[in-house]
Enzyme design. Structure first.
Site, mmCIF file in Angstrom:
data_model
loop_
_atom_site.group_PDB
_atom_site.id
_atom_site.type_symbol
_atom_site.label_atom_id
_atom_site.label_comp_id
_atom_site.label_asym_id
_atom_site.label_seq_id
_atom_site.Cartn_x
_atom_site.Cartn_y
_atom_site.Cartn_z
ATOM 1 N N ILE A 83 1.036 -1.351 -0.026
ATOM 2 C CA ILE A 83 -0.010 -0.312 -0.187
ATOM 3 C C ILE A 83 1.028 1.053 -0.065
ATOM 4 O O ILE A 83 1.597 1.491 1.049
ATOM 5 C CB ILE A 83 -1.217 -0.386 1.186
ATOM 6 C CG1 ILE A 83 -1.779 -1.080 1.086
ATOM 7 C CG2 ILE A 83 -1.599 1.443 1.056
ATOM 8 C CD1 ILE A 83 -2.881 -1.606 1.866
ATOM 9 N N GLU A 84 0.631 2.518 -1.004
ATOM 10 C CA GLU A 84 1.628 3.493 -1.003
ATOM 11 C C GLU A 84 1.277 4.094 0.710
ATOM 12 O O GLU A 84 -0.238 4.286 1.157
ATOM 13 C CB GLU A 84 0.678 3.996 -2.478
ATOM 14 C CG GLU A 84 1.742 5.772 -2.345
ATOM 15 C CD GLU A 84 1.803 7.390 -1.420
ATOM 16 O OE1 GLU A 84 1.586 6.996 -0.799
ATOM 17 O OE2 GLU A 84 -0.229 6.973 -1.377
ATOM 18 N N SER A 85 2.115 4.382 1.013
ATOM 19 C CA SER A 85 2.394 5.462 2.717
ATOM 20 C C SER A 85 1.656 6.283 2.730
ATOM 21 O O SER A 85 0.536 6.833 3.145
ATOM 22 C CB SER A 85 3.514 5.428 3.112
ATOM 23 O OG SER A 85 4.504 6.342 1.961
ATOM 24 N N CYS A 184 13.110 7.873 -1.514
ATOM 25 C CA CYS A 184 11.305 7.561 -2.050
ATOM 26 C C CYS A 184 11.715 7.583 -3.624
ATOM 27 O O CYS A 184 11.963 9.519 -3.951
ATOM 28 C CB CYS A 184 10.462 8.712 -1.669
ATOM 29 S SG CYS A 184 8.613 8.391 -2.232
ATOM 30 N N ASP A 191 14.472 8.568 3.435
ATOM 31 C CA ASP A 191 14.069 7.108 4.586
ATOM 32 C C ASP A 191 15.145 7.087 4.995
ATOM 33 O O ASP A 191 15.650 6.490 4.606
ATOM 34 C CB ASP A 191 13.326 6.395 3.891
ATOM 35 C CG ASP A 191 12.095 5.906 2.993
ATOM 36 O OD1 ASP A 191 11.320 7.545 3.182
ATOM 37 O OD2 ASP A 191 12.019 6.551 1.122
ATOM 38 N N HIS A 223 11.230 1.256 0.465
ATOM 39 C CA HIS A 223 11.572 0.529 2.013
ATOM 40 C C HIS A 223 11.179 -1.059 1.892
ATOM 41 O O HIS A 223 12.887 -2.051 2.434
ATOM 42 C CB HIS A 223 10.453 0.843 3.709
ATOM 43 C CG HIS A 223 10.520 2.107 4.067
ATOM 44 N ND1 HIS A 223 9.670 2.863 2.923
ATOM 45 C CD2 HIS A 223 10.679 3.243 4.966
ATOM 46 C CE1 HIS A 223 9.237 3.795 3.712
ATOM 47 N NE2 HIS A 223 9.845 4.131 4.820
ATOM 48 N N GLU A 224 10.216 -1.732 1.185
ATOM 49 C CA GLU A 224 10.745 -3.323 1.399
ATOM 50 C C GLU A 224 11.190 -3.583 0.446
ATOM 51 O O GLU A 224 12.214 -4.592 0.601
ATOM 52 C CB GLU A 224 8.821 -3.296 0.634
ATOM 53 C CG GLU A 224 7.488 -2.940 1.929
ATOM 54 C CD GLU A 224 7.471 -1.901 1.573
ATOM 55 O OE1 GLU A 224 5.844 -1.694 1.542
ATOM 56 O OE2 GLU A 224 7.784 -0.925 0.923
ATOM 57 N N ARG A 252 7.225 8.428 9.025
ATOM 58 C CA ARG A 252 6.889 9.702 8.335
ATOM 59 C C ARG A 252 5.093 9.649 8.187
ATOM 60 O O ARG A 252 4.345 8.847 7.848
ATOM 61 C CB ARG A 252 7.500 9.830 7.208
ATOM 62 C CG ARG A 252 7.112 11.053 6.606
ATOM 63 C CD ARG A 252 7.354 10.702 4.487
ATOM 64 N NE ARG A 252 8.877 10.486 4.809
ATOM 65 C CZ ARG A 252 9.358 10.571 4.053
ATOM 66 N NH1 ARG A 252 8.482 9.714 2.434
ATOM 67 N NH2 ARG A 252 10.827 10.028 3.538
ATOM 68 N N GLY A 253 4.235 10.821 8.352
ATOM 69 C CA GLY A 253 2.875 10.810 8.347
ATOM 70 C C GLY A 253 2.649 10.039 9.643
ATOM 71 O O GLY A 253 1.374 10.154 9.456
#
Length: 276
Positions: A83-85, A184, A191, A223-224, A252-253
């Site tokens: 899922i896009e963050s 990113c 990151d 990240h993954e 973040r967020g």
């Protein structure tokens, strides 16, 4: 080639919706990134999980009273999608003015929506602030390699050729570094993370591991995928009897992402580290 996240909310001005809206979730297929690493869903050489912790989770009771909790979401490493963050954040924010009959009712909704988005069962825990506070800050066992002297002359791409090992000496150890950084792939934002390598096999030269991790500093990927690349590079070099690679990224967020890849089916420790 256009990154699959280009059509996501990343890097764009977004409207913050305050009523429950599951359509905000933006899945991204893992297939393309697996293919870059020579992998497919049928040939994954690891097991694992992506643990997301949410520190900005709130909703309303039927009487209109706000409730807060810390969310823990466990996405299988072999799920078809991530899922896009930013979309995850927008989705969670959409709960802020939505009423749920109970904590369990919300947990079930989250599990349904997230599992549908990633295409696999997602584990969901809603934890009280006191419960998480009692755990405290996690301290890593093993050896920190950050004070080793290394010379660095490249940051743009991961450099697995830097890795070295002593094939004649078999060890079991845990090495970690707080110097992991990547960017990113859409926004270029940094990151920051801590990377933990736990293995049994030919002795890995810790200075070479540190130089290799620093080579990710300007690399652009999620990240993954960074963790999967590190796992594969170490597996190719060491051919170990046991190996796990775990990254604890700075939030973040209101979200932190913690990918874990291993040769064994082991649940990683999810206590937050000092920078999280």
């Amino acid at each position: 080639m256009q990154h699959p996240a280009e059509h996501s909310p990343l890097g764009k001005t977004s409207e913050y919706v305050s009523s429950y809206t599951p359509s905000l979730l933006f899945p991204i297929s893992r297939t393309a990134k697996w293919a870059e690493l020579g992998l497919s869903a049928e040939t994954l050489p690891y097991r694992g999980v992506d643990i997301w912790n949410c520190y900005e989770l709130s909703w309303l009771t039927p009487a209109g009273k706000p409730v807060v909790a810390i969310g823990e979401f466990s996405i299988p490493a072999d799920s078809p999608n991530i899922i896009e963050s930013k979309s995850f954040k927008l989705y969670l924010n959409s709960l802020n003015q939505s009423a749920f009959d109970s904590r369990e009712a919300l947990r079930a909704v989250l599990q349904k929506d997230l599992s549908a988005a990633v295409g696999a069962p997602v584990g969901v825990r809603l934890r009280s602030l006191d419960e998480v506070a009692e755990e405290g800050i996690g301290r890593l066992p093993g050896r920190c390699i950050d004070e080793l002297d290394i010379a660095v002359d490249g940051y743009e791409q991961p450099r697995p050729e830097l890795l070295r090992c002593d094939a004649g000496r078999i060890v079991e150890e845990q090495l970690y570094s707080h110097l992991l950084k990547s960017n990113c792939p859409v926004t270029g934002q940094p990151d920051w993370g801590t990377l933990v390598v736990d293995y049994r096999g030919p002795a890995l030269d810790p200075a070479s591991l540190l130089a290799y991790l620093v080579s990710f500093r300007q690399h652009q990927d999620f990240h993954e995928q960074c963790v999967e690349r590190i796992f594969l590079d170490l597996q190719r070099l060491l051919q170990p009897q046991a190996l796990s690679v775990y990254a604890r990224y700075v939030r973040r967020g209101g979200l932190d992402i913690n990918p874990y890849r291993s040769l064994a089916e082991v649940a990683p420790d999810n206590r937050r580290l000092v920078r999280q």
